[in-house]
Scaffold this active site. Structure first.
Site, mmCIF file in Angstrom:
data_model
loop_
_atom_site.group_PDB
_atom_site.id
_atom_site.type_symbol
_atom_site.label_atom_id
_atom_site.label_comp_id
_atom_site.label_asym_id
_atom_site.label_seq_id
_atom_site.Cartn_x
_atom_site.Cartn_y
_atom_site.Cartn_z
ATOM 1 N N LYS A 174 42.837 38.206 38.014
ATOM 2 C CA LYS A 174 41.506 37.616 38.194
ATOM 3 C C LYS A 174 40.492 38.759 38.116
ATOM 4 C CE LYS A 174 38.946 37.670 41.249
ATOM 5 N NZ LYS A 174 37.854 38.506 41.902
ATOM 6 N N THR A 185 36.921 44.843 41.663
ATOM 7 C CA THR A 185 37.399 43.502 42.038
ATOM 8 C C THR A 185 38.191 42.796 41.002
ATOM 9 O OG1 THR A 185 35.598 43.120 43.494
ATOM 10 C CG2 THR A 185 37.021 41.299 43.181
#
Lengths: 392, 392
Positions: A174, A185
């Site tokens: 992701k 992230t």
């Protein structure tokens, strides 16, 4: 190299013995937000974490325990469990203790992504765990459960055959914003049955990471939670080169998916930097090109404003010389070692190339042999919209 | 310190003997795009230029000649004369040769800002020179002539009185995008009659620049053309501390004007970083906060998402510890050395502060004595619009 790499379905569950799924635990209005990857047997695991000094609680948890094998990964989206101090770690312990009452787990790992600075809602997670069907083999549900601002799930799997026999490898990732060469992230989980020696796992993972996840940038921000996990059942064959190549294909596919899904991005661009004094200097230039706001907005505007590319190279504090620099949009050279080749026809052709969804920009410094390719995207109105409105 | 600093009108022409003006040379559809600052007598001059390795032709021209005194500065907007090689320098020579037929000049300096990688249109500039009224004292026309994406002209002047007598100092600057702590597409011209010794000019200019122009960032890009010039007629008084303070006020005003006029910016924010291991580390953190896309978009969204601030600190590769970090929006502390203080009431107050046009964010690392204040702005839809459409 005598091996064949074939794409197959199944994501992380393409590997025998791997179970995965996702449920809605109430963090997202609808859609999956809590998932697991597990196996009945213990898996050797290697991992790479963010270089951010404020590593999130789940990362500290793994590092504190020096986990080398595991049979369960629990992952959630919408909350990063970062900047939450000792309480953040205690929350993980409590959640995993609860999980252990539901299924036999050994050295479980938790992985989180989402907002920074908010404690986990343990009760929601426990209720989500109650919903798990531990016998599901659904990589796609897991891929969905870890999505934050991602617009599509990122999965891939290959079967690799050679003289050594065969192995499978599958991955899920992701990431759409807060992405930077220093791994930001993004979460990535890779399973395999390759019989890779424990001491080679970490080494190969790190090496391949350098040219895949560490070569991409969406916004230049490095998160507190970036993690890449590689786990193996060791039930298959193994040959170092074959495995390295397959792992590279898995990680490159997932990394490029992240760039293509960059928040608000309309284009994925490869910056092929060559002729630098060293690989390190090539990497600095590639990184600066992928993060320069002026370059990124020119990409969005489909404007072949090569001056911004040149200026970014010059601002990179690497060895360079405007009489040696060469810049091209695919095969259209716009600046050639001191000569500006930018008549109307050239500009028109370069502009045409920039209308594509994906293309390459070549930057040759003409100094040495250092080369590195960075992958970036444009900066659009939607990036601003997504990030100005994210939390509220 | 026994001196008094009083704002006065006149910009660079507040100093006796300084002439300045601007004309339309046809680069802009309408409005001034070519200007000059000059004096009848020779002025001592000190300067600072961009750290970009591809310095534009006008900068190379000055450095090649080691200019120490001058009586004429010619400046244009819309074309940076950068990446133009030896031809770019020859163009300057031809233009200044033409100028010398119109007025007596000694070591003239040219200064340019605008698009990179396009040769100057010498004929347009010559026709513009023909329009000059060399006896005008109109700092404002000059300030307008150097504007690119600037939305307002940036000018200031002070008179300084003390035991040493008095002197005046005036400045003009441009810059709205491609602005970064390493001095980026900003031009600044400062005139004074302070009787500053030649050897102190460069030293003081550099020192003051560190905490003014090098403390601001609009987009993190460092241009090929940044220049700050300080010129003196030496007709007035001088006292080191008084001069340094007045110069600081001039440069700070102009630097903050640039931030306020940041392309598409709706807010000017001061990041007050304290408690770092060293001043250098404080500066790195301040710079990263002013350039982080996630922080900049949170500012635009008026979202007190302190997690992004913490994450940016952690990603800065400086000594830090989440148990020592403290973050506040003005007087509203949101994170205090390991404790998250972010209830609804705190969030509401922090949000109210962020609605202001200007405010401060305090980041204390709690490690050492290093401090630095950086000035930045938010990232809005309009930044993308301005920069995606700039050239075409």
């Amino acid at each position: 190299m005598k091996f064949r790499i074939t794409p197959i379905d199944g994501g992380v569950c393409a590997v025998d013995g791997i179970y995965a799924s996702g449920v809605n635990a109430g963090f997202k209005q609808d859609g999956y937000d809590l998932g697991f990857i597990r196996s009945d047997k213990e898996l050797d695991v290697a991992y790479l974490f963010t270089t951010n000094k404020f590593q999130a609680a789940p990362i500290k948890y793994v590092l504190n325990r020096g986990i080398k094998t595991t049979n369960f990964i629990l992952a959630n989206s919408k909350n990063a469990n970062a900047m939450t101090g000792d309480e953040g770690i205690k929350d993980i312990e409590e959640i995993l203790e609860f999980l252990s009452q539901k299924i036999s787990i050994k050295n479980p790992i938790m992985s989180s992504t989402g907002v920074i600075g908010v404690r986990l809602d343990k009760e929601k997670i426990k209720k989500g765990i109650e919903k798990f069907d531990f016998n599901e083999k659904n990589s796609n549900k897991f891929a969905k459960a870890i999505m934050t601002t991602d617009s599509f799930e990122k999965e891939i799997a290959f079967e690799v055959e050679g003289d050594f026999g065969k192995f499978r490898i599958g991955g899920v990732a992701k990431g759409a914003g807060m992405i930077n060469p220093a791994m930001a992230t993004m979460l990535c989980f890779i399973t395999t049955d390759a019989n890779i020696p424990q001491n080679e796992m970490q080494e190969i993972l790190k090496e391949v990471n350098e040219v895949t996840f560490n070569a991409i940038s969406v916004d230049g921000d490095t998160s507190t939670n970036d993690s890449v996990f590689l786990m193996t059942t060791r039930d298959g064959g193994y040959e170092r080169e074959a495995f390295k190549e397959a792992l590279k294909q898995v990680m490159q596919k997932l990394a490029l998916d992240i760039v293509k899904d960059g928040e608000g991005a309309t284009k994925a661009v490869a910056f092929v930097v060559t002729g630098a004094k060293s690989k390190e200097e090539a990497k600095i230039v590639a990184k600066n090109l992928t993060t320069s706001l002026l370059v990124k907005t020119a990409l969005f505007g489909e404007d072949p404003n090569w001056g911004r590319i040149a200026s970014t190279v010059g601002a990179s504090n690497v060895e360079c010389d405007e009489k040696r620099l060469k810049i091209a949009f695919e095969n259209i050279v716009v600046y050639d070692r001191g000569n500006i080749i930018f008549d109307e026809e050239t500009e028109r052709k370069a502009h045409e190339i920039m209308k594509r969804r994906e293309f390459k920009i070549y930057v040759d410094l003409g100094i040495g042999e250092g080369a590195f390719t960075g992958y970036g995207c444009d900066l659009s109105y939607d990036y601003v919209k997504i990030n100005a409105e994210y939390r509220t």
